[in-house]
Write a protein that holds these residues in place. Structure first.
Motif: not given
Length: 386
Positions: A98-105, A107-124
């Protein structure tokens, strides 16, 4: 002792068990795989929580860092969410940048980019750090004791704004990095294996922005028979850190280990890779002057400029050990020490003891504020000690 400023106030224990860090122009508190609190002199205090940025998603883990070009910093977050099982489709874990910009109001989500998808949580592996430019640095690795082996080892650099991967080093087997211009890697050098059965490696410094190699030290030296530091040169790195304006004063120091073939001590600027003069440990760096303090039972205590290593203030090992001294911080040319019976504030230019009851002391500098050891931010021109 001066009364702490009522505002702004930052409480260290907002997220129990987590710490703080000044990254570029932000004070970040938290980041133990969860939400963080951020303070900037311009915006005040903000809460950054992936659950708020990704409503409806089941957030499992989030790790945040400060990154971006000079004078245009923002937050990058490595966030893992769980997608529940649906019919015959099993549950899965999705990791995104995630890329998040900060402003007085807020945090604002500026971008959401996929990185990896996995079948279990232990490896991340969700560790991430920033750099100079639009870069977020992380690694692809897996838990060798897990049946989930869908990750490969190696270093990955991502542009949080676009999701693009400008460069990778898949051959790297170890990493030492912070939000600086340089990453230090363990790169196998093909000369054999160390005592642990892992490949012998070179310590390689590369630019976080481009991947360009800045320096390289072989861990195979003149020992007979040849020995090497196997799979862990960067684990023997001491990182000294401070913040002066836009850029930090940061240093890598490589320490020899019992079987290391690194002759002597190697130390360099963490932004450029240029050699500097440092002792084997760096206790603190002064965010105002760039001075460094190194102290232990063997060398005593030295405050010096890493450009030449010449001490500005020092204590003999006998005095340092007799006082049972320990370094608290070094800020604005003032050294803060705990001794057997006192809390000292020392002017390193003159050696004068300014206070013997300095139980409050600054840990870092954020613009015109001092970040105090009790969690308060107060004006930089106020006295820190009693």
């Amino acid at each position: 002792t001066p009364t702490p400023s009522p505002t702004p106030e930052v409480v260290l224990n907002k997220f129990p068990g987590t710490g703080w860090e000044i990254e570029r122009d932000m004070l970040v508190i938290g980041n133990d795989a969860g939400p963080i609190r951020v303070f900037t002199p311009e915006l005040g205090e903000l809460i950054v929580d992936a659950a708020d940025l990704l409503p409806g998603d089941e957030v499992v883990r989030e790790t945040w860092t400060v990154t971006g070009p000079e004078n245009a910093t923002y937050l990058a977050g490595m966030v893992t969410t769980r997608v529940p099982a649906d019919g015959l489709k099993p549950e899965r874990w999705v990791t995104e940048m995630l890329a998040v910009d900060l402003n007085p109001a807020g945090p604002v989500l500026a971008n959401r980019a996929p990185f990896h998808e996995n079948s279990c949580d232990q490896a991340a592996n969700s560790n991430v750090t920033g750099g100079l430019g639009d870069v977020a640095i992380t690694s692809m690795s897996f838990n060798q004791f897990s049946s989930c082996t869908e990750f490969e080892e190696g270093l990955v650099v991502i542009n949080p704004r676009t999701g693009e991967v400008p460069w990778t080093r898949p051959e790297a087997v170890g990493f030492g990095y912070r939000s600086t211009g340089t990453i230090v890697l363990d790169i196998p050098n093909g000369t054999g294996e160390g005592d642990g059965g892992y490949p012998c490696v070179d310590a390689v410094g590369v630019s976080s922005a481009t991947g360009e190699e800045l320096f390289r030290f072989s861990t195979v030296g003149t020992l007979v028979p040849p020995q090497c530091n196997d799979y862990g040169t960067v684990s023997n790195v001491n990182f000294g850190y401070g913040d002066r304006g836009v850029l930090h004063d940061a240093y890598w120091v490589f320490k020899p280990t019992y079987n290391s073939a690194l002759e002597g001590l190697h130390s360099f600027d963490a932004f450029t890779g240029a050699p500097v003069f440092l002792e084997s440990n760096v206790n603190a760096t002064d965010p105002a002057t760039g001075l460094v303090v190194s102290a232990n039972e063997n060398i005593g205590l030295k405050v010096y400029n890493p450009a030449d290593g010449v001490p500005l203030f020092s204590m003999t090992p006998e005095d340092y050990n007799s006082l049972n001294a320990s370094v608290n911080s070094l800020v604005d040319g003032r050294l803060y020490l705990t001794t057997t019976d006192q809390e000292l504030e020392v002017d390193v230019a003159t050696g004068e003891v300014l206070s013997t009851t300095a139980s409050r002391f600054p840990l870092g500098v954020l613009g015109d504020f001092l970040y105090m050891n009790d969690g308060f931010l107060e004006p930089r021109d106020s006295a820190a000690g009693a």
